[in-house]
Motif scaffolding. Structure first.
Motif, short mmCIF file in Angstrom:
data_model
loop_
_atom_site.label_atom_id
_atom_site.label_comp_id
_atom_site.label_asym_id
_atom_site.label_seq_id
_atom_site.Cartn_x
_atom_site.Cartn_y
_atom_site.Cartn_z
N VAL A 167 0.85 -1.19 -0.12
CA VAL A 167 -0.06 0.01 -0.02
C VAL A 167 0.89 1.31 0.13
O VAL A 167 2.07 1.26 -0.08
N SER A 168 0.23 2.31 -0.07
CA SER A 168 1.04 3.74 0.00
C SER A 168 0.05 4.70 0.56
O SER A 168 -0.74 4.34 1.50
N GLY A 169 0.71 5.84 0.59
CA GLY A 169 -0.56 6.98 1.40
C GLY A 169 0.25 7.84 2.10
O GLY A 169 -0.31 8.44 2.89
N PRO A 170 1.59 8.30 1.61
CA PRO A 170 2.30 9.30 2.42
C PRO A 170 1.31 10.73 2.31
O PRO A 170 1.48 11.44 3.27
N GLY A 171 0.86 10.96 1.19
CA GLY A 171 -0.21 12.27 1.06
C GLY A 171 -1.20 12.11 1.92
O GLY A 171 -1.45 13.27 2.62
N VAL A 172 -1.85 11.16 2.28
CA VAL A 172 -2.96 11.00 2.85
C VAL A 172 -2.66 11.34 4.51
O VAL A 172 -3.33 12.08 5.28
N VAL A 173 -1.39 10.85 4.86
CA VAL A 173 -0.91 10.98 6.24
C VAL A 173 -0.71 12.33 6.68
O VAL A 173 -0.97 13.03 7.29
N ARG A 174 0.09 13.05 5.51
CA ARG A 174 0.23 14.44 5.56
C ARG A 174 -0.98 15.32 5.67
O ARG A 174 -1.04 16.36 6.55
N ALA A 175 -2.02 15.01 4.92
CA ALA A 175 -3.21 15.82 4.84
C ALA A 175 -3.86 15.77 6.35
O ALA A 175 -4.11 16.74 6.77
N VAL A 176 -3.86 14.51 6.90
CA VAL A 176 -4.62 14.53 8.27
C VAL A 176 -3.75 15.37 9.07
O VAL A 176 -4.27 15.91 9.92
N LEU A 177 -2.43 15.35 9.07
CA LEU A 177 -1.69 16.09 10.24
C LEU A 177 -1.89 17.66 9.78
O LEU A 177 -1.73 18.39 10.66
N ALA A 178 -1.70 17.86 8.31
CA ALA A 178 -2.13 19.17 8.42
C ALA A 178 -3.47 20.06 8.78
O ALA A 178 -3.55 21.18 9.11
N LYS A 179 -4.34 18.94 8.77
CA LYS A 179 -5.76 19.46 9.16
C LYS A 179 -5.80 19.46 10.96
O LYS A 179 -6.55 20.10 11.59
N ASN A 180 -4.69 19.11 11.60
CA ASN A 180 -4.58 19.27 13.02
C ASN A 180 -3.48 19.71 13.35
O ASN A 180 -2.38 19.33 14.07
N PRO A 181 -3.03 21.06 13.01
CA PRO A 181 -1.94 21.90 13.20
C PRO A 181 -1.59 21.92 14.82
O PRO A 181 -0.33 22.14 15.33
N ASP A 182 -2.66 22.09 15.73
CA ASP A 182 -2.18 22.16 17.20
C ASP A 182 -2.26 20.60 17.89
O ASP A 182 -2.02 20.76 19.29
N ALA A 183 -2.16 19.66 17.33
CA ALA A 183 -2.20 18.44 18.12
C ALA A 183 -1.10 18.24 18.83
O ALA A 183 0.28 18.69 18.38
N THR A 184 -1.35 17.61 20.07
CA THR A 184 0.25 17.26 20.61
C THR A 184 0.81 16.12 19.85
O THR A 184 0.32 15.26 19.15
N ILE A 185 2.13 15.55 20.38
CA ILE A 185 2.63 14.44 19.67
C ILE A 185 2.03 13.19 19.87
O ILE A 185 1.84 12.32 18.94
N SER A 186 1.30 13.01 21.12
CA SER A 186 0.31 11.80 21.39
C SER A 186 -0.55 11.70 20.62
O SER A 186 -0.90 10.71 19.72
N GLU A 187 -1.29 12.94 20.22
CA GLU A 187 -2.41 13.15 19.19
C GLU A 187 -1.84 12.64 17.73
O GLU A 187 -2.80 11.89 17.37
N LEU A 188 -0.82 13.04 17.41
CA LEU A 188 -0.21 12.76 16.07
C LEU A 188 -0.28 11.33 16.01
O LEU A 188 -0.49 10.80 14.74
N ALA A 189 0.34 10.70 16.80
CA ALA A 189 0.58 9.49 16.75
C ALA A 189 -0.78 8.54 16.46
O ALA A 189 -0.94 7.59 15.53
N ASP A 190 -1.65 8.96 17.27
CA ASP A 190 -3.11 8.62 17.05
C ASP A 190 -3.78 8.74 15.60
O ASP A 190 -4.21 7.72 15.10
N LEU A 191 -3.57 10.00 15.41
CA LEU A 191 -4.17 10.40 13.95
C LEU A 191 -3.43 9.42 12.94
O LEU A 191 -3.93 9.12 12.11
#
Lengths: 453, 89
Positions: free
Chosen positions: A219-243
């Motif tokens: 599978v692939s999907g770096p773009g999808v992961v980046r887009a999800v992180l971009a929508k959550n600019p203020d998330a903590t690192i723990s929240e990033l891991a969960d996303l």
């Protein structure tokens, strides 16, 4: 059956349309062990016949699944038994087998066949040596064949004779194709702890412990992961891991669906889903940009290794839950020339080979698609391979080296491979000589980590 | 077997009718329709039963895509399994 949620439907379409979500490859693994004869020409014919027979519907089936589910499946590929295992008993010139596989690739329409390979972590058989020595010629004479050599493992240690030889072979590959941007070296990877069911090139081969034929999916999907992180600019690192975990789950479920369906339609067993984040040179499909989205000014800055460790682990945790059969390399890939963000980071001087080496300790694979100055010696390349294999051996993980000495070029210039292989700037490498170390030969003994029984 | 048809684009007269007409032509039974118009952006999601389709699935998808292109809309026809597998545990 519950009614589908509008939000979920639109999210999937957004992922495919705008965030480059795709299935990177469906790779059919084919065992050629029953094709070995005592005559090379007869072996070649049997190899060609078997590959063409088993994979005749691979491309067509892939296209049908693409249309049914609306998911792009970028590559349809084949991996075969390490060719050294059948070249040995057949005698004669192994290049003939590469040419037979190329003919099969042309007829079938697959874009790569991997497995022009030898496993020599503890020593060479005559077939292994003949195959390794023929790699430059085989890769120069073919378009779609990939080669790999496993030079070390946690169980066996590192075969330093093979490491020294591979330093020379990598250079020869580049020299033989200097007029074609040294493309042969881009189709050769030197591995430690190579997985036997990896669907990704150039390191794909069909290990001797695998069934006669199977379907593996990457599978692939770096773009999808980046887009999800971009929508959550203020998330903590723990929240990033969960996303990331949640996103990896969705991506992997798609791979699992495609693999199951391909296996059913082709009537061959489903092997594994490889949970890798595989970038492409396309804008928005970059692993480096994910790391930057986490808060780094540029990939390669201090903090890059930590961000990558977090990413790699979260991808696995999300993916494992989504698939019943996980295997292959399963982690984030960090090739330079195949990743738009890595190219930008390397070109601007933010990313060095030394930093990439550190990154390989915490993610899948290793020093991948890195362009070296044209005058880099075989000993320096061999020592780079030894360093990378040592990281793999000690950490019980796969590591690999796919470097391309850019013959006639130096720092600041670029090689253009085109397609998924992309283009890469020549990167600086230490010019101090490791020649004495490489010339010693012998074996780095298996580490303490190997004594688990 | 069910498929999800999505249509997104500028609102105009007859979108629902044309897409539903094409479904009927192909013998795809419309089970559910959700649609919204936000300012002049039209978004419709249609769940259709494709078990009795008169023609192969990819031709059905191509037909819907053709209508979308004719009206300057973005359409997708995807098997529902993809959404079930990605969004349900």
């Amino acid at each position: 059956m519950p009614v589908l949620d509008t939000k979920d439907i639109l999210e999937t379409i957004q992922m495919i349309q705008h965030d480059c979500l795709d299935v990177r490859t469906t790779t059919m693994g084919i065992s050629l062990l029953d094709c070995a004869t005592d005559d090379m020409d007869r072996t070649c014919q049997k190899v060609y016949d078997k590959v063409c027979r088993l994979a005749q519907n691979l491309v067509k089936t892939g296209e049908e699944i693409e249309r049914q589910y609306g998911i792009p499946i970028i590559n349809k590929r084949i991996s075969v038994t390490p060719i050294a295992m059948i070249a040995g008993p057949s005698g004669g010139d192994p290049v003939k087998l590469a040419l037979a596989l190329q003919r099969a690739a042309d007829v079938l329409g697959v874009n790569f066949i991997g497995g022009y390979s030898a496993l020599v972590q503890k020593g060479f058989s005559p077939g292994d040596l003949a195959l390794i020595r023929s790699i430059p010629e085989a890769l120069a004479a073919t378009e779609n064949i990939c080669a790999s050599v496993n030079v070390g493992s946690t169980k066996a240690g590192i075969n330093m004779d093979a490491v020294a030889l591979m330093g020379r072979i990598v250079r020869e590959c580049s020299e033989k194709t200097a007029d074609r941007d040294c493309i042969a070296a881009a189709k050769l990877v030197v591995l430690c702890n190579a997985p036997e069911d990896n669907p990704f090139m150039a390191g794909a081969f069909h290990g001797p412990g695998e069934p006669d034929c199977e379907i593996n999916v990457g599978v692939s999907g770096p773009g999808v992961v980046r887009a999800v992180l971009a929508k959550n600019p203020d998330a903590t690192i723990s929240e990033l891991a969960d996303l990331i975990k949640r996103t990896a789950f969705k991506i992997t479920r798609m791979g699992q669906l495609v693999g199951t369906e391909a296996s059913r339609r082709l009537g061959v067993p489903f092997g594994i889903v490889d949970l890798s984040l595989a970038p492409t040179p396309a804008i928005g499909d970059s692993v480096a940009r994910i790391l930057e989205e986490m808060g780094l000014e540029r990939c390669g800055a201090c903090g890059t290794t930590a961000c990558l460790a977090l990413l790699n682990d979260a991808v696995k945790k999300g993916g494992v839950m989504a698939s019943s059969r996980v295997g292959g390399l399963s982690g984030a890939f960090i090739p330079v020339s195949e990743d738009e963000g890595m190219i930008a980071a390397a070109s601007s001087g933010a990313l060095s080979i030394e930093k990439l080496e550190a990154m390989t300790a915490v993610c899948s694979v290793g020093l991948d698609m890195i362009v070296l100055p044209g005058d880099t010696t075989a000993e320096v390349i061999a020592a780079l391979i030894a360093d990378e294999a040592a990281i793999g051996m000690v950490n019980s993980k796969t590591t690999a080296v796919r470097v391309i000495p850019a013959i006639g070029k130096k720092d600041g210039e670029t090689l253009e491979f085109g397609g998924l292989l992309g283009s890469g700037p020549v990167m600086k490498i230490s010019r101090f000589s490791p020649a004495k170390f490489i010339q010693r030969g012998g074996q780095i003994p298996a580490p303490m980590q190997s004594l688990k029984n | 077997m069910r498929a999800v048809v999505t249509v997104i684009g500028k609102d105009m007269v007859g979108i629902l009718s044309k897409v539903a007409g094409a479904c009927a032509d192909c013998n795809a039974n419309v089970i559910e329709v959700t649609q919204s118009v936000l300012q002049d952006l039209f978004a419709m999601i249609m769940l259709v039963d494709i078990s009795e389709l008169r023609l192969p699935f990819d031709q059905f998808a191509a037909k819907i895509d053709g209508i979308g292109q004719g009206m300057g809309l973005s359409t997708h026809v995807m098997h529902e399994d993809i959404f079930n597998s990605m969004h349900r545990i």
